[in-house]
Scaffold this motif. Structure first.
Motif, short mmCIF file in Angstrom:
data_model
loop_
_atom_site.label_atom_id
_atom_site.label_comp_id
_atom_site.label_asym_id
_atom_site.label_seq_id
_atom_site.Cartn_x
_atom_site.Cartn_y
_atom_site.Cartn_z
N TYR A 31 0.77 -1.01 0.25
CA TYR A 31 -0.02 0.23 0.19
C TYR A 31 1.08 1.24 0.12
CZ TYR A 31 -4.68 -2.73 1.38
OH TYR A 31 -4.75 -3.53 1.53
N GLY A 33 3.84 4.16 -1.21
CA GLY A 33 3.84 5.15 -2.06
C GLY A 33 4.50 4.82 -3.52
N PHE A 83 -2.68 -2.92 -3.21
CA PHE A 83 -2.43 -2.53 -4.61
C PHE A 83 -1.30 -2.30 -4.60
CE2 PHE A 83 -4.18 1.60 -1.63
CZ PHE A 83 -5.64 0.74 -2.15
N ASP A 85 1.17 -3.12 -8.70
CA ASP A 85 1.45 -1.65 -9.67
C ASP A 85 1.82 -2.91 -11.33
OD1 ASP A 85 1.70 0.22 -8.13
OD2 ASP A 85 3.10 -0.89 -6.38
N LYS A 273 -0.11 1.99 -7.00
CA LYS A 273 0.10 3.40 -6.72
C LYS A 273 0.96 3.91 -7.07
CE LYS A 273 -3.86 3.74 -3.80
NZ LYS A 273 -4.90 5.18 -3.63
#
Length: 357
Positions: A31, A33, A83, A85, A273
């Motif tokens: 999760y 960044g 999340f 990628d 994200k």
């Protein structure tokens, strides 16, 4: 301090503790960044040294997670709990994910190494223009067989598997599309046939193969064939390469009627994200040296022409794994048949497995 006050304080402490724990778990699950990238791939499907190299070059921490089926991967992405990628689905899954709006369009300007991909593997039916996916590996489905255990046996056709001499000698992968597809191909029907009569005919023919089938198995098929627990197997080409590495008596052939030509491509899920980091990772994996190193480790066929030059003629000239155009023209990509028809394939396959028992 009243009992009520102590209770409220305790609730607050527990709540903050749980919040902290959730945040820690979320970071671990991908999760984070810009400095974290969560990659979702098949098991043992990348040279992990390349992950370390990517981290060193970019400063991005990679969280690497694996799945064992396209369906499991799609379910996890649909749920949105993690999340992801970058993911590496197969062609029919990519088609389905596009339909369900689960993918982000790829900016080709951020993938300059795309120029190294063989044009034969671009602009295919499941993703015209490669708007959502970039080739990773490709291969075929065929027959692996032991030349020592079967010294006088040749395999040119799917129908060779029905030879009575092969009683209790064949392993099949546990896959509906692969096994039902074998039955369809043996009758000169398409792998994507939706004709009810053709499908039933293929299933009925497969039922007659059961005396020759020793077992229907998963990943252990590689070990079993390498250890000569069976003489013949229906396998993917990359698995065949692994088996041949472990046992020099194993050979591999794609039957003359045709078979599956499959593709696993890199995509950016809607859950991403770190879209910029995802582009960096995809471009990194397409670098010729990295792609060659990865192909050497994984054993599957690379679509990267520049990587093939690094690997050399010994690899690129092996027509079992890099078949000529006259063969690949007879191969088919699995289409997304839709939920109803795919469920029917699965039902027929289950009936076949029950018949085997």
């Amino acid at each position: 301090m009243s009992k009520l006050t102590r209770t409220l304080i305790l609730i607050l402490v527990v709540s903050f503790g749980l919040l902290y724990l959730i945040n820690r778990l979320n970071a671990h699950e991908g999760y984070a960044g810009d400095n974290t990238l969560t990659v979702y791939n098949w098991g043992d499907y990348i040279d992990t040294d390349l992950i370390e190299k990517f981290e060193e070059e970019t400063g991005i921490k990679v969280i690497y997670q694996t799945f064992d089926s396209n369906e499991a991967m799609m379910t996890k992405i649909e749920q949105g709990g993690t999340f992801y990628d970058v993911a590496v689905p197969s062609e029919y899954a990519i088609s389905k994910m596009k339909e369900e709006n689960l993918l982000i369009e790829i900016d080709h300007d951020k993938i300059p190494n795309l120029k190294h991909i063989d044009s034969r593997f671009l602009d295919l039916s499941f993703d015209k223009g490669n708007k959502y996916s970039i080739p990773y590996f490709w291969g075929t489905v065929g027959i692996a067989y032991n030349t020592k255990l079967l010294p006088n046996k040749e395999f040119k056709s799917w129908n060779d598997l029905w030879d009575e001499e092969l009683e209790n000698k064949i392993l099949l992968v546990d896959g509906a599309r692969e096994v039902i597809g074998m039955g369809l191909n043996s009758l000169h029907y398409s792998l994507n046939d939706t004709n009810e009569e053709h499908l039933q005919e293929a299933k009925d023919k497969l039922d007659t193969l059961t005396p020759n089938i020793k077992a229907i198995v998963g990943d252990e098929i590689k070990m079993l064939l390498a250890q000569e627990e069976a003489a013949v197997g229906l396998v993917w080409s990359g698995d065949a390469a692994d088996i041949m590495w472990d046992n020099e008596n194993i050979d591999y052939v794609v039957p003359e009627e045709g078979s599956n030509l499959w593709f696993d491509n890199m995509v950016i899920p809607k859950t991403s994200k770190n879209v910029d980091g995802a582009h960096q990772f995809i471009n990194f994996m397409l670098d010729p040296e990295n792609a060659a190193q990865n192909a050497d480790y994984v054993g599957y066929s690379t679509p990267n022409n520049a990587a093939l030059e690094i690997l050399g003629e010994e690899v690129s000239g092996d027509e079992r794994f890099y078949p000529p155009a006259e063969l690949t023209d007879r191969l088919e990509v699995y289409d997304n048949l839709g939920k109803k028809m795919l469920a029917h394939y699965n039902e027929l396959f289950l009936e076949f497995k029950m018949h085997k028992k």
